[in-house]
Design a protein around this motif. Sequence first.
Motif, mmCIF file in Angstrom:
data_model
loop_
_atom_site.group_PDB
_atom_site.id
_atom_site.type_symbol
_atom_site.label_atom_id
_atom_site.label_comp_id
_atom_site.label_asym_id
_atom_site.label_seq_id
_atom_site.Cartn_x
_atom_site.Cartn_y
_atom_site.Cartn_z
ATOM 1 N N ASN A 63 0.818 -1.220 0.000
ATOM 2 C CA ASN A 63 0.000 0.000 0.000
ATOM 3 C C ASN A 63 0.850 1.268 0.000
ATOM 4 N N ILE A 64 1.906 1.279 0.838
ATOM 5 C CA ILE A 64 2.768 2.464 0.879
ATOM 6 C C ILE A 64 3.524 2.599 -0.453
ATOM 7 N N GLY A 65 3.961 1.460 -1.007
ATOM 8 C CA GLY A 65 4.664 1.489 -2.289
ATOM 9 C C GLY A 65 3.801 2.081 -3.391
ATOM 10 N N LEU A 66 2.554 1.645 -3.459
ATOM 11 C CA LEU A 66 1.643 2.174 -4.477
ATOM 12 C C LEU A 66 1.455 3.681 -4.288
ATOM 13 N N MET A 67 1.283 4.076 -3.026
ATOM 14 C CA MET A 67 1.103 5.502 -2.728
ATOM 15 C C MET A 67 2.341 6.301 -3.146
ATOM 16 N N LEU A 68 3.544 5.760 -2.850
ATOM 17 C CA LEU A 68 4.777 6.467 -3.226
ATOM 18 C C LEU A 68 4.921 6.557 -4.745
ATOM 19 N N GLU A 69 4.572 5.487 -5.442
ATOM 20 C CA GLU A 69 4.624 5.539 -6.914
ATOM 21 C C GLU A 69 3.783 6.707 -7.424
ATOM 22 N N ILE A 70 2.591 6.837 -6.836
ATOM 23 C CA ILE A 70 1.670 7.870 -7.314
ATOM 24 C C ILE A 70 2.146 9.261 -6.902
ATOM 25 N N VAL A 71 2.461 9.418 -5.598
ATOM 26 C CA VAL A 71 2.741 10.765 -5.077
ATOM 27 C C VAL A 71 4.095 11.308 -5.549
ATOM 28 N N LEU A 72 5.111 10.413 -5.607
ATOM 29 C CA LEU A 72 6.450 10.901 -5.956
ATOM 30 C C LEU A 72 6.669 11.029 -7.453
ATOM 31 N N SER A 73 5.960 10.234 -8.235
ATOM 32 C CA SER A 73 6.315 10.199 -9.655
ATOM 33 C C SER A 73 5.132 10.426 -10.598
ATOM 34 N N LEU A 74 4.154 9.539 -10.557
ATOM 35 C CA LEU A 74 3.098 9.614 -11.575
ATOM 36 C C LEU A 74 2.334 10.934 -11.524
ATOM 37 N N LEU A 75 1.941 11.341 -10.312
ATOM 38 C CA LEU A 75 1.128 12.555 -10.195
ATOM 39 C C LEU A 75 1.902 13.828 -10.558
ATOM 40 N N GLY A 114 9.017 3.936 -4.931
ATOM 41 C CA GLY A 114 7.743 3.248 -4.704
ATOM 42 C C GLY A 114 7.762 1.829 -5.251
ATOM 43 N N ASP A 115 8.344 1.665 -6.437
ATOM 44 C CA ASP A 115 8.402 0.327 -7.046
ATOM 45 C C ASP A 115 9.130 -0.657 -6.133
ATOM 46 N N THR A 116 10.248 -0.185 -5.543
ATOM 47 C CA THR A 116 11.045 -1.073 -4.696
ATOM 48 C C THR A 116 10.260 -1.466 -3.447
ATOM 49 N N VAL A 117 9.631 -0.462 -2.813
ATOM 50 C CA VAL A 117 8.840 -0.762 -1.602
ATOM 51 C C VAL A 117 7.714 -1.741 -1.958
ATOM 52 N N PHE A 118 7.066 -1.487 -3.090
ATOM 53 C CA PHE A 118 5.974 -2.364 -3.535
ATOM 54 C C PHE A 118 6.503 -3.791 -3.766
ATOM 55 N N ALA A 119 7.665 -3.886 -4.429
ATOM 56 C CA ALA A 119 8.224 -5.202 -4.738
ATOM 57 C C ALA A 119 8.553 -5.973 -3.461
ATOM 58 N N VAL A 120 9.072 -5.258 -2.442
ATOM 59 C CA VAL A 120 9.349 -5.912 -1.153
ATOM 60 C C VAL A 120 8.046 -6.523 -0.612
ATOM 61 N N GLY A 121 6.961 -5.757 -0.712
ATOM 62 C CA GLY A 121 5.662 -6.248 -0.253
ATOM 63 C C GLY A 121 5.217 -7.471 -1.038
ATOM 64 N N ALA A 122 5.403 -7.430 -2.350
ATOM 65 C CA ALA A 122 4.980 -8.561 -3.187
ATOM 66 C C ALA A 122 5.777 -9.814 -2.811
ATOM 67 N N ILE A 123 7.085 -9.638 -2.602
ATOM 68 C CA ILE A 123 7.917 -10.798 -2.232
ATOM 69 C C ILE A 123 7.475 -11.346 -0.878
ATOM 70 N N ALA A 124 7.194 -10.437 0.074
ATOM 71 C CA ALA A 124 6.736 -10.875 1.402
ATOM 72 C C ALA A 124 5.430 -11.651 1.286
ATOM 73 N N PHE A 125 4.561 -11.201 0.374
ATOM 74 C CA PHE A 125 3.272 -11.889 0.197
ATOM 75 C C PHE A 125 3.489 -13.301 -0.346
ATOM 76 N N VAL A 126 4.363 -13.417 -1.365
ATOM 77 C CA VAL A 126 4.631 -14.736 -1.951
ATOM 78 C C VAL A 126 5.260 -15.653 -0.900
ATOM 79 N N TYR A 127 6.221 -15.091 -0.130
ATOM 80 C CA TYR A 127 6.862 -15.858 0.946
ATOM 81 C C TYR A 127 5.814 -16.374 1.926
ATOM 82 N N PHE A 128 4.895 -15.502 2.305
ATOM 83 C CA PHE A 128 3.844 -15.893 3.248
ATOM 84 C C PHE A 128 2.964 -16.998 2.661
#
Length: 150
Positions: A63-75, A114-128
């Motif tokens: 969630n934070i990664g997605l927000m950072l992608e939007i706030v820091l770059s896309l928007l 944001g991409d990196t933070v998001f990717a960490v989350g995705a990896i944690a999800f797969v690990y779980f």
Amino acid sequence: MINPPIALYYMQGLNTTAVHAHGALYGVYGTLGLGLMLFCLRAMKPNLIWKEKPIALAFWAINIGLMLEIVLSLLPVGLLQTYQSVANGYWSARSPEFLQTTLMQNLRWLRMIGDTVFAVGAIAFVYFALGLMLRRKARLEVPVPVPEQV
Ligand code: HEM
């Protein structure tokens, strides 16, 4: 922000579209998909104790990664493009001369945070999820309560 006709006249297909697409598409269907997957995993092995640390990390990082992608770059890119479109015409907001400026390049590189933070989350999800599927039963299952005989 992108819906009124006047906004679409100036902004359609700029990075503001990507802001909406990322926020809405992932926010609605991405999280829904992950939620449904967890729901099914829970139902498949109802007695397994969940390790909550990786799933909590996944929740926050995604969630934070997605927000950072939007706030820091896309928007910011989208808003600067909108300004350019209103001031000089739609064509200039998508022109290489504008998009290749140092500021625009830097704003696009900021996506990495944001991409990196998001990717960490995705990896944690797969690990779980993998951990849940592969875990040996004996040690980590809650005993099923036996109903008392009356
Ligand atoms: C589940 C909710 C939604 C999802 C998943 C979603 C997804 C998307 C995606 C992926 C795009 C980009 C399409 C493309 O450029 O190829 C888009 C564009 C657009 N969406 Fe949505 N959207 C949702 C809800 C809404 C709502 C509620 C509105 C308006 C009230 C809206 C208005 C628009 C508009 C105006 C565009 C075109 C923007 C442009 O081209 O600049 N969307 N949407």
